[in-house]
Design a protein around this motif. Sequence first.
Motif, mmCIF file in Angstrom:
data_model
loop_
_atom_site.group_PDB
_atom_site.id
_atom_site.type_symbol
_atom_site.label_atom_id
_atom_site.label_comp_id
_atom_site.label_asym_id
_atom_site.label_seq_id
_atom_site.Cartn_x
_atom_site.Cartn_y
_atom_site.Cartn_z
ATOM 1 N N MET A 1 0.837 -1.196 0.000
ATOM 2 C CA MET A 1 0.000 0.000 0.000
ATOM 3 C C MET A 1 0.877 1.253 0.000
ATOM 4 O O MET A 1 2.103 1.163 0.048
ATOM 5 N N ASP B 1 -2.488 6.560 0.388
ATOM 6 C CA ASP B 1 -3.767 5.876 0.282
ATOM 7 C C ASP B 1 -4.782 6.492 1.247
ATOM 8 O O ASP B 1 -4.415 6.983 2.319
ATOM 9 N N THR B 2 -6.052 6.417 0.871
ATOM 10 C CA THR B 2 -7.108 7.021 1.687
ATOM 11 C C THR B 2 -7.748 6.037 2.654
ATOM 12 O O THR B 2 -8.753 6.359 3.285
#
Length: 268
Positions: free
Chosen positions: A65, A69-70
């Motif tokens: 990831m 990233d949200t």
Amino acid sequence: MPMASLARRPTVLIVLHQEHSTPGRIGAVLRAMGVRLDIRRPSLGDPLPQTLAGHDGVIVLGGPMGANDTLDWVRQEIDWLETPLAEGKPTLGVCLGAQMLARALGARVFSYEDKRSEIGYYPIEPTAAGDRLCDATFPRSVYQWHSDGFDLPRGAELLAAGGDNFPNQAYRHGRHAVGLQFHPEVTYHMMCRWTHRGAERLTRPGALSRPEHLGGWFQHDGRVAAWLEAFLPAWLEGRLPEVEKGAGAANHNRAPAHSEPAARYAGA
């Protein structure tokens, strides 16, 4: 800050990001030092402690990831890094961990539209500060597996530089927080697994072939291992040297061409 007294085994919080991830050589070196590992995986719902009074250090490792990233847990973990920083605990970020630490310190994390990467062994150029970090010479060729880079946080000391695409390879903020873009924890077994399971990433611009990965391990790993075995005790026991006066990010935050800016969020 000295290591915990001999009456209590020192404890290091290890933050992993996948179910089957391990701390690799980092874990092996710490165990050989008599350190207890408290392994947690926030991505799988493990809570991070509100205080580190019961821990002597924190190591945040990598994962597929990104720091931009949200996902809720990614944001929460970045915000949580303010805890060890505020408490002055030895903190080490590796690859994704270094990028999360950079964001927690207010720096940009970036990637490229063409997904150019460093995957395999690449040369780096340690600074004088990097070479004096511990008793072993900073490695000159290191194992990489990333497509994201980071700007040097304001006030941080550059420990190692890379090429034009990923110019910042290692840094220190204050006396106790260190970020490494590369993977000193990787073992030969881990490298075989990564290059098999992540074979599609070896087609990205800048990635090296699997034989180059495995051959590079025999050529470079001994120096990386020697450095890690000297660095981890110095880091955990508070024996890193004082930060040089005037260290900062002014000359190292040039924006690489065609990079994508970080998506900022409140509290980053």
